[in-house]
Scaffold this active site. Sequence first.
Site, PDB file in Angstrom:
ATOM      1  N   GLU A 180       0.880  -1.171   0.000  1.00 52.78           N
ATOM      2  CA  GLU A 180       0.000   0.000   0.000  1.00 52.78           C
ATOM      3  C   GLU A 180       0.907   1.208   0.000  1.00 52.78           C
ATOM      4  OE1 GLU A 180      -3.220  -0.016  -0.048  1.00 52.78           O
ATOM      5  OE2 GLU A 180      -3.457  -2.173   0.112  1.00 52.78           O
ATOM      6  N   CYS A 228      -3.181   8.529   3.548  1.00 51.42           N
ATOM      7  CA  CYS A 228      -2.925   7.948   2.234  1.00 51.42           C
ATOM      8  C   CYS A 228      -4.111   8.165   1.299  1.00 51.42           C
ATOM      9  CB  CYS A 228      -2.640   6.463   2.379  1.00 51.42           C
ATOM     10  SG  CYS A 228      -3.898   5.605   3.313  1.00 51.42           S
TER      11      CYS A 228
END
Length: 520
Positions: free
Chosen positions: A256, A295
């Site tokens: 990720e 994020c």
Amino acid sequence: MMELKSYVGGKWVAGTGKHAALVNPATEEEIARASTEGVDMKAALSFARDVGGKSLRAMTFRQRGEMLRAMSKAIHAKRDELIGLAVQNGGNTRSDGKFDIDGAWGTLAAYADLAAELPDGHVLPDGDGVQLGRSPRLWGDHVFLPRVGAAVHVNAFNFPAWGLAEKAATALLAGMPVVSKPATSTGLVAHRIVELLVESGAMPEGALSFLCAGAGDLLDHVGGQDVLAFTGGSSTGQLLRAGKGVIAHSVRVNVEADSLNAAVLGPDVEVGSDVWNLFLADVARDVQQKTGQKCTAIRRVYAPKDRVAEVVDALKERLSAIKVGDPSHADVTMGPVATAQQKRDVLAGIDKLASAGKVVFGTGADVTPIGGQKGKGFFVSPTLLVCEAPSAADAIHNHEVFGPVATVMPYDGTGARAAELVSWGGGGLVSSVYSDDKEFLAQAVLGLAPFHGRVTIGSSKIAAQAVPPGTVMPQLIHGGPGRAGGGEELGGRRGLAFYMQRVALQGDRAIVEALAGRRA
Ligand code: NAP
């Protein structure tokens, strides 16, 4: 000075040698130190596999669900204390701290709920069986079984609680023991969580190990039954993927990484409407919340050409209401970024973006923090840029500024062009589209969907109850292609697959179905 230890081999172990300093980013005061030097990484992995893995695999999915429930409760019981640590070590406001910590116990609870829907056994059937022979006697089926290794989790600095818990929830429910490593700079919250979980006795020995600082040579010792789940910057992700042990044993890896998430305003959205307000609230929240260190935060904002000025004015008004300062003060709504390096990176990143656009709001490092001292602390002003002529090669579409920064850009008002512009980000975690026009939505949403793990659609009928794009839901997948790392986490039951081996069984239907847990 508080010394943070690692929890390996069933005990707390202090590191030796040079320690990394953990600081309060609002004051730069050192609050703790940590080192993993001298920790035997190979032995830590073996203990997780041999002791933790064995116990977890002996438990049914339902029993593992009860374990997750107890873990969730242990974190929730100390919610206030943990929020305090997030304020101290993460530069989080109380609201930011809650976002992280509630995400942690909430995701554990969601996976505990999921366990109740799984078989009270050890094998997870996958899809339907299939007839293979002339008669239905010869049968094929697929099942998932936990991998007989350890799940190594390497997390980013921005969500020390949620990052640890969301990965652990899926791995432990699947039946794999976890070796978790937080980012060192903000490791205080994760360290306290592991202390609480160990004290609670919720998990069998070896189910959760914890490395509180550098990973050392850990990744040299991973094997073919282990998995690696990483969250952090793209370049670190590339480095870990190329690790000696990872390559040699084809270790399953989930990454990720960065993401240039976008928000697209549809041409039908009236100024002042519910959808307009939802769009503005989502963009402004993502600049402010966690000081933009999310994020999933919206970095790129696309508005129809004739709406850009109105969007910029409305966003400037919202950003000017943000109160920057020491988050231990109640009236502060945005704290500092997490580290001195982060501050340098964010300021350099704004300069990079400004090469393709123009700063229309923000003063960079020139901030007088509420409750703080000018010149002390890692404060950065909320910042808005406008780029009148976006191009695929510009920094806005290629460089993630991990801070309180967004850029507004025009598009021609068609869904196809919006999707094309968003795709220039090279793959993202989540983007959002705001419209009630079905034709526009079909073009925009389905056009940008292949470049994302999740797309949120803001329309009038759900505006009052919409979940912000920046909130990761345990029921939905989290991850994205390309720049975002090509990974996929969570998604309810889908998240378990990473930690399990899918195997096809073929043979006598009665035997196959009994082994698959489909019949007694
Ligand atoms: P980072 O510098 O890449 O660090 C991430 C983690 O990797 C930390 O735990 C770090 O440990 C560890 N690490 C660094 N070098 C390593 C090595 N050689 N071997 C093993 N571990 C190593 O990222 P960050 O600054 O913490 O986080 C910011 C980035 O994460 C942003 O780019 C953001 O987009 C991304 N992010 C993505 C997601 C997502 O879900 N996609 C979520 C959050 C953040 P140390 O701290 O000990 O160096």
